[in-house]
Motif scaffolding. Sequence first.
Motif, PDB file in Angstrom:
ATOM      1  N   GLY A   1       0.817  -1.204   0.000  1.00 29.32           N
ATOM      2  CA  GLY A   1       0.000   0.000   0.000  1.00 29.32           C
ATOM      3  C   GLY A   1       0.850   1.252   0.000  1.00 29.32           C
ATOM      4  O   GLY A   1       0.589   2.200  -0.745  1.00 29.32           O
ATOM      5  N   CYS A   2       1.895   1.267   0.822  1.00 26.52           N
ATOM      6  CA  CYS A   2       2.804   2.420   0.838  1.00 26.52           C
ATOM      7  C   CYS A   2       3.532   2.565  -0.487  1.00 26.52           C
ATOM      8  O   CYS A   2       3.697   3.679  -0.981  1.00 26.52           O
ATOM      9  N   ALA A   3       3.936   1.462  -1.057  1.00 31.64           N
ATOM     10  CA  ALA A   3       4.612   1.523  -2.362  1.00 31.64           C
ATOM     11  C   ALA A   3       3.677   2.105  -3.421  1.00 31.64           C
ATOM     12  O   ALA A   3       4.106   2.888  -4.275  1.00 31.64           O
ATOM     13  N   ALA A   4       2.405   1.774  -3.343  1.00 32.72           N
ATOM     14  CA  ALA A   4       1.432   2.311  -4.301  1.00 32.72           C
ATOM     15  C   ALA A   4       1.272   3.814  -4.125  1.00 32.72           C
ATOM     16  O   ALA A   4       1.226   4.563  -5.110  1.00 32.72           O
ATOM     17  N   ALA A   5       1.201   4.281  -2.890  1.00 34.59           N
ATOM     18  CA  ALA A   5       1.054   5.718  -2.627  1.00 34.59           C
ATOM     19  C   ALA A   5       2.282   6.492  -3.092  1.00 34.59           C
ATOM     20  O   ALA A   5       2.169   7.529  -3.750  1.00 34.59           O
ATOM     21  N   ILE A   6       3.444   5.984  -2.777  1.00 32.47           N
ATOM     22  CA  ILE A   6       4.683   6.645  -3.188  1.00 32.47           C
ATOM     23  C   ILE A   6       4.811   6.642  -4.704  1.00 32.47           C
ATOM     24  O   ILE A   6       5.163   7.657  -5.314  1.00 32.47           O
ATOM     25  N   SER A   7       4.491   5.519  -5.318  1.00 35.31           N
ATOM     26  CA  SER A   7       4.551   5.424  -6.785  1.00 35.31           C
ATOM     27  C   SER A   7       3.577   6.384  -7.449  1.00 35.31           C
ATOM     28  O   SER A   7       3.896   7.016  -8.459  1.00 35.31           O
ATOM     29  N   ALA A   8       2.389   6.513  -6.873  1.00 34.33           N
ATOM     30  CA  ALA A   8       1.396   7.431  -7.427  1.00 34.33           C
ATOM     31  C   ALA A   8       1.885   8.872  -7.349  1.00 34.33           C
ATOM     32  O   ALA A   8       1.716   9.650  -8.299  1.00 34.33           O
ATOM     33  N   GLY A   9       2.501   9.240  -6.245  1.00 37.47           N
ATOM     34  CA  GLY A   9       3.032  10.591  -6.097  1.00 37.47           C
ATOM     35  C   GLY A   9       4.132  10.901  -7.093  1.00 37.47           C
ATOM     36  O   GLY A   9       4.150  11.969  -7.719  1.00 37.47           O
ATOM     37  N   ILE A  10       5.041   9.956  -7.269  1.00 42.63           N
ATOM     38  CA  ILE A  10       6.140  10.152  -8.225  1.00 42.63           C
ATOM     39  C   ILE A  10       5.601  10.179  -9.651  1.00 42.63           C
ATOM     40  O   ILE A  10       5.995  11.019 -10.461  1.00 42.63           O
ATOM     41  N   ALA A  11       4.672   9.277  -9.957  1.00 42.94           N
ATOM     42  CA  ALA A  11       4.104   9.224 -11.311  1.00 42.94           C
ATOM     43  C   ALA A  11       3.385  10.528 -11.658  1.00 42.94           C
ATOM     44  O   ALA A  11       3.504  11.032 -12.780  1.00 42.94           O
ATOM     45  N   LYS A  12       2.666  11.094 -10.697  1.00 44.24           N
ATOM     46  CA  LYS A  12       1.956  12.353 -10.945  1.00 44.24           C
ATOM     47  C   LYS A  12       2.935  13.483 -11.250  1.00 44.24           C
ATOM     48  O   LYS A  12       2.715  14.288 -12.156  1.00 44.24           O
ATOM     49  N   GLU A  13       4.028  13.553 -10.519  1.00 41.62           N
ATOM     50  CA  GLU A  13       5.002  14.615 -10.765  1.00 41.62           C
ATOM     51  C   GLU A  13       5.748  14.391 -12.076  1.00 41.62           C
ATOM     52  O   GLU A  13       6.076  15.355 -12.780  1.00 41.62           O
ATOM     53  N   LEU A  14       5.992  13.146 -12.451  1.00 47.38           N
ATOM     54  CA  LEU A  14       6.588  12.869 -13.763  1.00 47.38           C
ATOM     55  C   LEU A  14       5.631  13.274 -14.874  1.00 47.38           C
ATOM     56  O   LEU A  14       6.055  13.841 -15.893  1.00 47.38           O
ATOM     57  N   TYR A  15       4.367  13.024 -14.684  1.00 45.27           N
ATOM     58  CA  TYR A  15       3.351  13.447 -15.650  1.00 45.27           C
ATOM     59  C   TYR A  15       3.342  14.973 -15.771  1.00 45.27           C
ATOM     60  O   TYR A  15       3.307  15.518 -16.877  1.00 45.27           O
TER      61      TYR A  15
ATOM     62  N   MET B   1       0.380   6.375   5.546  1.00 45.51           N
ATOM     63  CA  MET B   1       0.394   6.171   7.004  1.00 45.51           C
ATOM     64  C   MET B   1      -0.907   5.582   7.532  1.00 45.51           C
ATOM     65  O   MET B   1      -0.951   5.030   8.613  1.00 45.51           O
ATOM     66  N   TYR B   2      -1.971   5.650   6.734  1.00 43.67           N
ATOM     67  CA  TYR B   2      -3.239   5.061   7.158  1.00 43.67           C
ATOM     68  C   TYR B   2      -3.234   3.539   7.087  1.00 43.67           C
ATOM     69  O   TYR B   2      -4.076   2.895   7.676  1.00 43.67           O
ATOM     70  N   THR B   3      -2.301   2.961   6.352  1.00 38.91           N
ATOM     71  CA  THR B   3      -2.279   1.499   6.251  1.00 38.91           C
ATOM     72  C   THR B   3      -1.218   0.872   7.148  1.00 38.91           C
ATOM     73  O   THR B   3      -1.217  -0.327   7.331  1.00 38.91           O
ATOM     74  N   LEU B   4      -0.313   1.679   7.687  1.00 39.66           N
ATOM     75  CA  LEU B   4       0.730   1.137   8.550  1.00 39.66           C
ATOM     76  C   LEU B   4       0.264   1.103   9.991  1.00 39.66           C
ATOM     77  O   LEU B   4      -0.394   2.023  10.471  1.00 39.66           O
TER      78      LEU B   4
END
Length: 84
Positions: free
Chosen positions: A44-58, A79-82
């Motif tokens: 879940g954290c990897a998905a959130a971090i990946s989404a943030g990076i992907a949005k900025e790359l876009y 942090m909601y899933t940890l």
Amino acid sequence: MRRSILLCSFLALSGCANDKTLHFVAGAAASKFTASKTQNALNGCAAAISAGIAKELYDSRFGDVVDAADAVATGAGCMYTLRF
């Protein structure tokens, strides 16, 4: 925890939220969805971090404003899933 997510979502959708709040809510949603499907909070954290990076790359590719703090805010949504 669900109440917090609902409150953040309501604020984001009502127009009362700023940009970083919207990024945080998007990260929390991506994280929660992925963690529930994979039964793994780290995914879940990897998905959130990946989404943030992907949005900025876009944003960088298509001429929008690139803000590293937006990526951090999206990633912080995990942090909601940890559980500590």
